[in-house]
Write a protein that holds these residues in place. Structure first.
Motif, PDB file in Angstrom:
ATOM      1  N   TYR A 106       5.414-122.721 102.593  1.00 13.83           N
ATOM      2  CA  TYR A 106       6.166-121.545 103.020  1.00 13.83           C
ATOM      3  C   TYR A 106       6.180-121.435 104.545  1.00 13.83           C
ATOM      4  O   TYR A 106       5.158-121.630 105.205  1.00 13.83           O
ATOM      5  CB  TYR A 106       5.539-120.275 102.440  1.00 13.83           C
ATOM      6  CG  TYR A 106       6.123-119.003 102.998  1.00 13.83           C
ATOM      7  CD1 TYR A 106       7.354-118.534 102.551  1.00 13.83           C
ATOM      8  CD2 TYR A 106       5.470-118.290 104.004  1.00 13.83           C
ATOM      9  CE1 TYR A 106       7.914-117.385 103.076  1.00 13.83           C
ATOM     10  CE2 TYR A 106       6.006-117.125 104.528  1.00 13.83           C
ATOM     11  CZ  TYR A 106       7.242-116.683 104.060  1.00 13.83           C
ATOM     12  OH  TYR A 106       7.788-115.553 104.588  1.00 13.83           O
ATOM     13  N   ALA A 107       7.346-121.130 105.092  1.00 13.50           N
ATOM     14  CA  ALA A 107       7.475-120.865 106.532  1.00 13.50           C
ATOM     15  C   ALA A 107       8.745-120.076 106.786  1.00 13.50           C
ATOM     16  O   ALA A 107       9.820-120.446 106.308  1.00 13.50           O
ATOM     17  CB  ALA A 107       7.509-122.175 107.326  1.00 13.50           C
ATOM     18  N   GLU A 108       8.614-118.981 107.487  1.00 11.98           N
ATOM     19  CA  GLU A 108       9.755-118.203 107.970  1.00 11.98           C
ATOM     20  C   GLU A 108      10.764-117.880 106.874  1.00 11.98           C
ATOM     21  O   GLU A 108      11.940-118.231 106.938  1.00 11.98           O
ATOM     22  CB  GLU A 108      10.436-118.925 109.140  1.00 11.98           C
ATOM     23  CG  GLU A 108       9.522-119.097 110.348  1.00 11.98           C
ATOM     24  CD  GLU A 108      10.208-119.795 111.511  1.00 11.98           C
ATOM     25  OE1 GLU A 108      11.347-120.236 111.343  1.00 11.98           O
ATOM     26  OE2 GLU A 108       9.567-119.889 112.571  1.00 11.98           O
ATOM     27  N   LYS A 109      10.272-117.174 105.844  1.00 14.10           N
ATOM     28  CA  LYS A 109      11.120-116.631 104.772  1.00 14.10           C
ATOM     29  C   LYS A 109      11.786-117.678 103.891  1.00 14.10           C
ATOM     30  O   LYS A 109      12.799-117.398 103.244  1.00 14.10           O
ATOM     31  CB  LYS A 109      12.196-115.690 105.355  1.00 14.10           C
ATOM     32  CG  LYS A 109      11.648-114.515 106.146  1.00 14.10           C
ATOM     33  CD  LYS A 109      10.791-113.613 105.275  1.00 14.10           C
ATOM     34  CE  LYS A 109      10.195-112.438 106.060  1.00 14.10           C
ATOM     35  NZ  LYS A 109       9.244-111.664 105.233  1.00 14.10           N
ATOM     36  N   LYS A 110      11.234-118.884 103.863  1.00 13.25           N
ATOM     37  CA  LYS A 110      11.740-119.926 102.969  1.00 13.25           C
ATOM     38  C   LYS A 110      10.572-120.743 102.432  1.00 13.25           C
ATOM     39  O   LYS A 110       9.549-120.911 103.103  1.00 13.25           O
ATOM     40  CB  LYS A 110      12.673-120.894 103.716  1.00 13.25           C
ATOM     41  CG  LYS A 110      13.961-120.283 104.266  1.00 13.25           C
ATOM     42  CD  LYS A 110      15.078-120.296 103.248  1.00 13.25           C
ATOM     43  CE  LYS A 110      16.404-119.909 103.920  1.00 13.25           C
ATOM     44  NZ  LYS A 110      17.494-119.766 102.939  1.00 13.25           N
ATOM     45  N   ARG A 163       9.833-124.281 102.165  1.00  7.75           N
ATOM     46  CA  ARG A 163      10.388-125.496 102.765  1.00  7.75           C
ATOM     47  C   ARG A 163       9.949-126.735 101.981  1.00  7.75           C
ATOM     48  O   ARG A 163       8.775-126.872 101.640  1.00  7.75           O
ATOM     49  CB  ARG A 163       9.922-125.626 104.216  1.00  7.75           C
ATOM     50  CG  ARG A 163      10.084-124.356 105.053  1.00  7.75           C
ATOM     51  CD  ARG A 163      11.510-124.109 105.451  1.00  7.75           C
ATOM     52  NE  ARG A 163      11.662-122.835 106.153  1.00  7.75           N
ATOM     53  CZ  ARG A 163      12.800-122.406 106.697  1.00  7.75           C
ATOM     54  NH1 ARG A 163      13.874-123.172 106.632  1.00  7.75           N
ATOM     55  NH2 ARG A 163      12.856-121.230 107.294  1.00  7.75           N
ATOM     56  N   CYS A 189       0.914-128.864 108.215  1.00  2.88           N
ATOM     57  CA  CYS A 189       0.916-127.396 108.190  1.00  2.88           C
ATOM     58  C   CYS A 189      -0.421-126.779 108.608  1.00  2.88           C
ATOM     59  O   CYS A 189      -0.515-125.564 108.751  1.00  2.88           O
ATOM     60  CB  CYS A 189       1.260-126.891 106.787  1.00  2.88           C
ATOM     61  SG  CYS A 189       2.879-127.377 106.212  1.00  2.88           S
ATOM     62  N   ASP A 228      16.106-117.008  99.993  1.00  5.51           N
ATOM     63  CA  ASP A 228      15.459-116.200 101.028  1.00  5.51           C
ATOM     64  C   ASP A 228      14.254-115.491 100.409  1.00  5.51           C
ATOM     65  O   ASP A 228      14.403-114.624  99.541  1.00  5.51           O
ATOM     66  CB  ASP A 228      16.445-115.154 101.582  1.00  5.51           C
ATOM     67  CG  ASP A 228      17.560-115.801 102.393  1.00  5.51           C
ATOM     68  OD1 ASP A 228      17.286-116.779 103.093  1.00  5.51           O
ATOM     69  OD2 ASP A 228      18.710-115.317 102.297  1.00  5.51           O
ATOM     70  N   ASP A 278       5.346-112.237 103.917  1.00  6.04           N
ATOM     71  CA  ASP A 278       5.246-112.010 105.359  1.00  6.04           C
ATOM     72  C   ASP A 278       5.571-113.278 106.127  1.00  6.04           C
ATOM     73  O   ASP A 278       5.225-114.376 105.671  1.00  6.04           O
ATOM     74  CB  ASP A 278       3.822-111.561 105.718  1.00  6.04           C
ATOM     75  CG  ASP A 278       3.502-110.211 105.141  1.00  6.04           C
ATOM     76  OD1 ASP A 278       4.434-109.421 104.926  1.00  6.04           O
ATOM     77  OD2 ASP A 278       2.316-109.935 104.867  1.00  6.04           O
TER      78      ASP A 278
END
Length: 335
Positions: free
Chosen positions: A141-145, A147, A252, A330, A335
């Motif tokens: 997970y990173a920045e609302k996605k 990945r 990560c 999305d 968070d």
């Protein structure tokens, strides 16, 4: 309190689960099982789901002790998956949404697995290995996605296992992958197989072709047993997955791994991944057959997260998407 009912039918399992604020109230399912040596066709699988879905729906409500007016939202698998089974279950979801006058939530199947895994294990922000009959992905997970760091470039690991089970004429009950896991325990002679890792991606079709061509001769000659071949296949393809997962962890800075998807309940895969995590000072999170195999509760849990975050699916968008990428969604609830 928010109560969400989830309907799953993307492959050969029809499942309906009910979640109330992180509590699994019910989670019945039925599996379409074909004779040994055969796979399941979309048309026949959809027919199975249509015959079973209302029975399973009644079971889910009865086990939870709830009436339709106590449900806050209807979640269903929008994709990815097999078209006909997906469509047969989506029709039921749309129907009860109208009958019960409840909002509908189209859930990405993979994200259902991830959110269920996070709920059951308590993993905070893990690197995710998603392994199933139709999907193989390494995710973070990173920045609302969510990945995708790596994935199969041809067939999924579960598909590879299923098709090799057909070669050996292993039973499909309860699943081909489970029977390969049990047969592998009888083997200890390792057959060198193609090991195909390309950067962060993996490939299984060459390994399968190699075994399809040689398996019968190797067993007939007495050089290798069925157990040896299952053992060799598992050791090879699981090592490929652990290599790519470890690389994603390093990228990560992660110390957690969560394994989800039907193949994720393979105890040998969990054992190998656990050794890697321990060597890195990390921790492995995994679930058992109740939650790693396709089920309705995982769709309900993802739907619960969406509902709480204010997400609703417009009626015009309540169809299915067979190729619904994990990283298209999305993830507004994290968070």
């Amino acid at each position: 309190m928010v109560v969400i009912i989830g309907l799953e039918g993307s492959a050969n399992k029809i499942g309906i689960g009910i979640i109330r604020d992180g509590e699994v109230l019910s989670n019945p399912r039925r599996t379409y099982i074909t004779p040994p040596g055969q796979g399941f066709l979309p048309r026949d699988t959809a027919k199975h789901h249509r015959e079973q879905v209302l029975i399973v729906l009644r079971e889910a409500l009865d086990q939870a002790g709830l009436k339709p007016n106590q449900i806050d939202g209807i979640a269903y698998t929008k994709g990815p998956g097999m078209g006909a089974p997906l469509a047969s279950v989506a029709v039921v979801a749309r129907t009860i949404s109208k009958l019960w006058n409840k909002p509908i939530l189209g859930v990405n199947h993979c994200i259902g697995h991830i959110e269920m895994g996070r709920l059951i294990t308590g993993a905070a922000n893990p690197t995710v290995l998603y392994v199933s009959g139709g999907n193989t992905q390494v995710i973070a997970y990173a920045e609302k996605k969510y990945r995708i760091f790596g994935e199969t470039i041809d067939i999924a690991i579960g598909n590879c296992l299923d098709r090799f089970a057909r070669v050996l004429q292993l039973s499909n009950d309860p699943s081909p992958g489970y029977n390969i896991e049990q047969t592998a325990k009888e083997g200890n002679k390792f057959l060198q197989l193609p090991y195909v890792v390309k950067g962060m991606d993996v490939s299984f079709s060459g390994i399968l072709s190699f075994l399809e061509e040689k398996a019968d001769k190797l067993v007939a000659s007495g050089e290798y047993t069925k157990g040896d071949l299952c053992f060799s296949l598992q050791e090879t393809i699981f090592a490929m997955l652990i290599e790519t997962t470890e690389r994603a962890m390093a990228h990560c800075g992660s110390r957690e791994v969560l394994i989800v998807g039907g193949v994720g309940c393979n105890l040998r895969l969990q054992e190998m991944m656990g050794v890697m995590c321990e060597e890195r000072g990390g921790k492995l999170y995994a679930t058992d057959m109740r939650f790693c195999i396709d089920n309705g509760a995982m769709i309900a849990q993802a739907g619960w997260e969406m509902y709480k975050a204010g997400v609703r699916t417009d009626w015009e968008e309540t169809g299915i998407t067979q190729r619904y990428r994990t990283d298209e969604v999305d993830v507004v609830w994290r968070d």
